[in-house]
Scaffold this active site. Structure first.
Site, mmCIF file in Angstrom:
data_model
loop_
_atom_site.group_PDB
_atom_site.id
_atom_site.type_symbol
_atom_site.label_atom_id
_atom_site.label_comp_id
_atom_site.label_asym_id
_atom_site.label_seq_id
_atom_site.Cartn_x
_atom_site.Cartn_y
_atom_site.Cartn_z
ATOM 1 N N ARG A 64 1.189 -1.640 0.246
ATOM 2 C CA ARG A 64 0.074 0.559 -0.095
ATOM 3 C C ARG A 64 0.750 1.005 -0.207
ATOM 4 N NH1 ARG A 64 -2.208 0.836 6.549
ATOM 5 N NH2 ARG A 64 -0.040 -0.360 7.305
ATOM 6 N N SER B 25 -5.083 4.275 6.733
ATOM 7 C CA SER B 25 -4.957 2.351 6.633
ATOM 8 C C SER B 25 -4.179 2.592 4.960
ATOM 9 C CB SER B 25 -6.208 1.966 6.432
ATOM 10 O OG SER B 25 -6.848 1.754 7.806
ATOM 11 N N GLU C 213 -18.798 4.398 1.011
ATOM 12 C CA GLU C 213 -18.027 2.585 0.761
ATOM 13 C C GLU C 213 -18.806 3.654 -0.955
ATOM 14 O OE1 GLU C 213 -18.496 2.057 3.623
ATOM 15 O OE2 GLU C 213 -16.228 1.475 4.093
ATOM 16 N N PHE D 246 -15.089 -3.658 2.858
ATOM 17 C CA PHE D 246 -16.086 -3.625 3.080
ATOM 18 C C PHE D 246 -16.804 -2.504 1.612
ATOM 19 C CE2 PHE D 246 -14.178 -1.966 6.994
ATOM 20 C CZ PHE D 246 -15.229 -3.147 7.568
ATOM 21 N N ARG E 59 -2.583 -6.224 4.295
ATOM 22 C CA ARG E 59 -1.539 -4.723 4.829
ATOM 23 C C ARG E 59 -0.732 -4.274 5.730
ATOM 24 N NH1 ARG E 59 -4.934 -1.789 8.750
ATOM 25 N NH2 ARG E 59 -4.216 -0.502 10.477
#
Length: 311
Positions: free
Chosen positions: A7, A34, A55, A80, A164
């Site tokens: 990320r 995040s 979202e 999500f 993550r």
């Protein structure tokens, strides 16, 4: 060995090109931290949009930006993003063919101890069933950078799923070609093929290296693009090695294993074993604990290869 979250690589790459291309826009749903997009928001605030925990709005706004000629990258937790806004993805992005890059962050079991509500183990299956959208799972920092650069040139909807946490390198360096829809052969082999994607590529490579020392020649395919699948590479593997094992951080239903099996059964039937999360709520725990529990490891791959070759 450097271990960097994928990320962060996406953020760094978008900052690099976003300084020159003002059409690059990052949209987040209360997830700039995040998604590791805080630096992008600070560096290019006029190219950053925060929609809050919404979202469906995230996807709709991104689609709207794309119709205006912008290049939106919409980042939100994979669990999500794909479950709460699937209708908007289906209609506003895929059916409308808007140039939106959906980044599902913390995919798979990245959220670990938060359990089923935060695990994202059905996202690939859901996205595969929607016409007109590509699905990519990069393996490490090198591939993530090349992927992001390729996406900036690619016109059309794409779902990117990343984890993550920092990941080990699968590539030694960035000296390789990345092409959407084309698998990368990480190890050559003639006895059996392991097909992996995302964070399961490294265990597949490690297993192949161990098996080589034991006299077993194991091909490893990094199927970074699950849709469109590199059918040619799958068929070639079936013809030349006669056995295939897939491994994925996803349900055994509808993901990489299913995609590979659909090709094999219709073209070159050979034994296929799918290693993934069984039909149950995945356990809570750290990522490595969950991987070990479900056999998403080099050790289990070695065992599975030997069992398949003995049959």
């Amino acid at each position: 060995m450097n271990k960097i979250p994928n990320r962060q690589v996406i953020c760094d790459t978008l900052i690099k090109y976003g300084k020159e291309d003002r059409d690059i826009i990052v949209v987040t749903s209360d997830s700039r931290g995040s998604a590791s997009m805080t630096d992008f928001a600070k560096t290019l605030p006029e190219q950053f949009v925060e929609v809050g925990i919404a979202e469906q709005d995230l996807v709709g706004i991104s689609a709207g930006l794309a119709t205006c000629g912008k290049k939106p990258f919409a980042a939100s937790p994979a669990c999500f993003l794909t479950m709460r806004s699937i209708e908007q993805i289906k209609v506003d992005v895929a059916y409308s063919q808007t140039n939106v890059k959906l980044i599902g962050i913390s995919g798979g079991v990245s959220y670990g101890a938060l359990g089923m509500s935060h695990h994202s183990l059905q996202d690939i299956a859901v996205m595969r069933a929607i016409p007109g959208i590509s699905i990519i799972l990069p393996a490490d920092r090198f591939e993530t950078e090349k992927m992001t650069e390729a996406l900036l040139k690619h016109d059309g909807p794409v779902y990117i799923r990343i984890g993550r946490n920092p990941v080990e390198d699968s590539y030694e360096n960035g000296n390789f070609q990345f092409e959407i829809g084309k698998a990368v052969t990480m190890r050559e082999g003639i006895d059996i093929t392991i097909i992996a994607a995302g964070e399961t590529v490294k265990p597949a490579i490690d297993a192949a290296d161990v098996l080589k020392n034991e006299g077993i020649s194991c091909r490893v395919l990094n199927m970074h693009t699950i849709k469109p699948l590199d059918e040619e590479a799958v068929i070639k593997a079936a013809e030349e090695t006669g056995h295939i094992i897939t491994i994925e951080e996803h349900s055994i239903f509808g993901g990489l294993g299913a995609a590979v099996s659909e090709v094999v059964v219709q073209t070159k039937p050979v034994p296929v074993k799918i290693i993934g999360i069984p039909d149950e709520p995945a356990i809570a725990g750290t990522g490595p604990e969950i991987f070990k529990h479900y056999g998403l490891t080099a050790e289990n791959l070695c065992k599975s290869v030997k069992e398949m070759l003995l049959k």
